[in-house]
Enzyme design. Structure first.
Site, PDB file in Angstrom:
ATOM      1  N   MET A 219      -6.872  34.875 -41.954  1.00 23.74           N
ATOM      2  CA  MET A 219      -6.281  35.072 -40.629  1.00 23.74           C
ATOM      3  C   MET A 219      -6.157  33.739 -39.903  1.00 23.74           C
ATOM      4  SD  MET A 219      -5.717  38.371 -39.996  1.00 23.74           S
ATOM      5  CE  MET A 219      -6.050  38.890 -38.316  1.00 23.74           C
ATOM      6  N   SER A 220      -5.000  33.520 -39.285  1.00 23.98           N
ATOM      7  CA  SER A 220      -4.752  32.270 -38.575  1.00 23.98           C
ATOM      8  C   SER A 220      -4.625  32.460 -37.068  1.00 23.98           C
ATOM      9  CB  SER A 220      -3.468  31.634 -39.098  1.00 23.98           C
ATOM     10  OG  SER A 220      -2.350  32.465 -38.785  1.00 23.98           O
ATOM     11  N   GLY A 221      -4.447  33.693 -36.640  1.00 24.93           N
ATOM     12  CA  GLY A 221      -4.152  33.959 -35.243  1.00 24.93           C
ATOM     13  C   GLY A 221      -2.688  34.238 -35.015  1.00 24.93           C
TER      14      GLY A 221
ATOM     15  N   ASP B 193       2.017  36.836 -38.540  1.00 24.16           N
ATOM     16  CA  ASP B 193       2.235  37.145 -39.958  1.00 24.16           C
ATOM     17  C   ASP B 193       0.947  37.593 -40.642  1.00 24.16           C
ATOM     18  OD1 ASP B 193       4.927  36.407 -39.680  1.00 24.16           O
ATOM     19  OD2 ASP B 193       4.459  34.308 -40.071  1.00 24.16           O
TER      20      ASP B 193
ATOM     21  N   MET C 118     -10.588  30.287 -41.340  1.00 23.10           N
ATOM     22  CA  MET C 118     -10.971  28.981 -41.872  1.00 23.10           C
ATOM     23  C   MET C 118     -10.925  27.929 -40.770  1.00 23.10           C
ATOM     24  SD  MET C 118      -8.991  28.628 -45.509  1.00 23.10           S
ATOM     25  CE  MET C 118      -7.444  28.312 -44.670  1.00 23.10           C
TER      26      MET C 118
ATOM     27  N   CYS D 125      -3.123  21.433 -49.021  1.00 22.49           N
ATOM     28  CA  CYS D 125      -4.014  22.365 -48.335  1.00 22.49           C
ATOM     29  C   CYS D 125      -3.995  23.722 -49.030  1.00 22.49           C
ATOM     30  CB  CYS D 125      -3.611  22.510 -46.876  1.00 22.49           C
ATOM     31  SG  CYS D 125      -4.666  23.645 -45.937  1.00 22.49           S
TER      32      CYS D 125
ATOM     33  N   GLY E  60      -0.563  35.708 -45.043  1.00 24.52           N
ATOM     34  CA  GLY E  60       0.675  36.078 -44.365  1.00 24.52           C
ATOM     35  C   GLY E  60       1.863  35.230 -44.761  1.00 24.52           C
TER      36      GLY E  60
ATOM     37  N   CYS F  19      -1.073  21.016 -39.037  1.00 24.12           N
ATOM     38  CA  CYS F  19      -2.064  21.853 -38.360  1.00 24.12           C
ATOM     39  C   CYS F  19      -3.107  21.062 -37.594  1.00 24.12           C
ATOM     40  CB  CYS F  19      -2.734  22.766 -39.376  1.00 24.12           C
ATOM     41  SG  CYS F  19      -3.594  21.899 -40.722  1.00 24.12           S
TER      42      CYS F  19
END
Length: 443
Positions: free
Chosen positions: A42-44, A47, A67, A134, A159, A233
């Site tokens: 999950m990235s926020g 997606d 992460m 990455c 996602g 990022c």
């Protein structure tokens, strides 16, 4: 045992079925009528959130993972990093979806496997994209190992807009373009090995972005209207120039008119000064003080620190018909047999993420791609035996050394590798006024 799927709205029906078949281990679980145990990265963003939503509605056992790859506390401007905001959003999403969340630091791994290489390349005057490294070393290695071996999940879901084709009889997988061509992210996944893809799922790979956003609004997800993230990022909202200056020594120099250089003027015409040639990549707009015309970066002299610029977006000095790639990574683990046998393959390629695939011819050495004089490379570098040479059917703009060139056979992503050098530009080949009337002929 069979698992009980949750009730969902009509709009979710087809999307849930698509998600259930978005990875080899999910397909195996479906065929065996057992509950898949899935870890979702999950990235926020919307997606990954919709990916978790679909798997939860499908009745999978879902655990989400966040992460943390970067520690901004010890650097100037660190407060501009968006990781804290992203983590808070992930926590809100997991609370709404009623799924557990695990948070893990991969700061050391990211520094060693991604960021050190990024700095070394930038210091040398190249402009690599760290996302491929990455994905290969962090998300689909370090995180995948944690999810599978330490936490015991069957699958790592992300996602990404990509698909996995699974041949059960051969136990083989292929990395496929996402259904939404405008959002396809296989370019960034081109260095992920087949062995990792065996345990990965892309639940939204068969959906269009508009549908993903629609589902997020239907389910009232708190990030439904959140904009997609862009850029590197670990930089976040900070100035790229100020960030880079904290880690490397910028080399200043002159902006040099590429036409005067190619015409042999001595010295070539200087049209301005810059504060660091590492800050410029091929094809970008160079904003030069006192110049009303639009100038674009056409090359670099990494020794002198000069940046060659061309007047007009479509200047011939920005286009080339060929490139060579070292250390090409094949998703399957090996190159196609016909290529190894010495044949030339007709494929398609992308030399940048945000461009359409272009038709090309591909073969192994000997090297028949002469490097462009606008981006001199070290003469001491020998041509490796498996250097890949790519010839484009139509000229490509801003083919940049050390950025990735990714190959496709139809919808199948074969892999990718760093561009060693681009071939001569159209201007060097004597082609004038390719797309721009401002090209200057030598008098």
């Amino acid at each position: 045992m069979r698992w009980a799927r949750c009730k969902w709205t009509v709009g979710l029906d087809a999307a849930v079925e698509e998600a259930l078949r978005s990875g080899p281990q999910l397909i195996k679980a479906l065929e065996a009528s057992r509950v898949p145990d899935v870890g979702v990265a999950m990235s926020g963003g919307v997606d990954s959130a919709v990916s978790a939503l679909l798997l939860k509605h499908a009745g999978c056992k879902v655990t989400c993972y966040y992460m943390r790859n970067w520690e901004p506390l010890d650097e100037a401007g660190g407060s501009a990093c968006t990781s804290d905001d992203s983590l808070q959003m992930v926590r809100k999403l997991c609370e709404q979806l009623k799924v557990p969340l695990q948070e893990f630091d991969f700061i050391k791994e990211y520094w060693n496997d991604v960021f050190v290489n990024f700095l070394e390349e930038y210091q040398a005057g190249f402009t690599p994209n760290p996302d491929l490294l990455c994905n290969r070393h962090i998300k689909f290695d370090a995180l995948l190992q944690l999810v599978r071996k330490k936490a015991g999940h069957d699958v790592l879901a992300t996602g990404h807009y990509a698909r996995i084709s699974y041949e059960g009889s051969k136990n083989a997988v292929h990395l496929m373009k996402g259904t939404d061509a405008a959002k396809d992210q296989t370019y960034f996944l081109a260095n992920v090995p087949q062995a990792a893809l065996q345990h990965v799922a892309f639940p939204i790979g068969g959906l269009y972005k508009s549908k993903v956003r629609e589902l997020a609004f239907e389910e009232k997800l708190p990030n439904a209207s959140r904009r997609s993230s862009t850029g590197i990022c670990f930089i976040g909202k900070r100035s790229f120039a100020s960030f880079l200056a904290e880690y490397i020594t910028l080399k200043d120099g002159f902006f040099v008119d590429v036409d005067s250089s190619l015409c042999g003027e001595s010295p070539p015409r200087q049209v301005g000064r810059h504060n660091g040639m590492q800050l410029y990549t091929l094809g970008q707009r160079a904003r030069i003080g006192g110049q009303s015309e639009a100038w674009y970066v056409a090359g670099k002299d990494r020794v002198r620190g000069d940046v060659y610029v061309a007047k007009g977006w479509g200047h011939s000095a920005l286009y080339t018909l060929s490139a060579s790639v070292n250390d090409f990574f094949w998703v399957s683990g090996k190159p196609p047999a016909k290529l190894v046998a010495g044949n030339t393959l007709q494929l398609s390629c992308k030399a940048r993420y945000n461009e359409d695939p272009s038709q090309c011819r591909v073969h192994f050495g000997p090297d028949d791609v002469e490097p462009s004089s606008l981006f001199p490379m070290p003469e001491s570098l020998p041509s490796p035996p498996h250097q890949l040479h790519i010839h484009f059917y139509n000229p490509l703009r801003a083919v940049t050394p050390r950025q990735a060139l990714v190959l496709y056979d139809g919808d199948v992503c074969l892999g990718g590798g760093p561009i060693q050098h681009a071939g001569p530009t159209l201007a060097e080949l004597g082609v004038e006024n390719y797309l721009s009337p401002t090209d200057s002929a030598c008098m």
